[in-house]
Write an enzyme that holds these catalytic residues in place. Structure first.
Site, PDB file in Angstrom:
ATOM      1  N   CYS A  92     -15.259 -13.426  56.143  1.00  0.00           N
ATOM      2  CA  CYS A  92     -16.438 -13.750  56.824  1.00  0.00           C
ATOM      3  C   CYS A  92     -16.714 -15.300  56.410  1.00  0.00           C
ATOM      4  CB  CYS A  92     -17.583 -13.073  56.336  1.00  0.00           C
ATOM      5  SG  CYS A  92     -18.141 -13.078  54.616  1.00  0.00           S
ATOM      6  N   LEU A  93     -17.885 -15.825  56.518  1.00  0.00           N
ATOM      7  CA  LEU A  93     -17.961 -17.173  56.053  1.00  0.00           C
ATOM      8  C   LEU A  93     -18.161 -17.403  54.453  1.00  0.00           C
ATOM      9  CD1 LEU A  93     -18.187 -20.068  57.276  1.00  0.00           C
ATOM     10  CD2 LEU A  93     -20.811 -19.754  57.369  1.00  0.00           C
TER      11      LEU A  93
END
Length: 100
Positions: A81-82
């Site tokens: 994810c980020l």
């Protein structure tokens, strides 16, 4: 940030090395994030909110929707994810569904 089974996180280089093997890379960012920040090569996007449902799909339905073979419960899978928070949640969801 990336999250994998036994290792709580992976470096970029570790991920690159893993991707040379038969690992499924699932990016759990939202679709708008993929549009804005770009797709990670050889990953599939399954937003975190869809992940539990996706991992319980019929394998043919999974392949039709995500254009990738559905992972078996013993297949190596990496979530990203980020910032790392959602990938850790994704790992927990997968483990709760019996993925090792």
């Amino acid at each position: 940030s990336l999250c994998a089974g036994a290792a709580p996180s992976l470096s970029y280089q570790e991920l690159k090395d893993l991707k040379k093997t038969d690992v499924l890379h699932i990016d759990v960012r939202e679709r708008w994030e993929i549009d804005r920040y770009g797709k990670i090569p050889a990953s599939i996007n399954i937003p975190l909110g869809e992940l539990v449902e996706a991992l319980q799909m019929d394998p043919m339905e999974f392949k039709e929707q995500y254009h990738q073979r559905m992972p078996a419960k013993t297949d190596p899978v990496v979530f990203s994810c980020l910032a790392g928070t959602r990938s850790k949640q994704a790992l927990g969801f997968a483990q709760s569904l019996g993925f090792s």
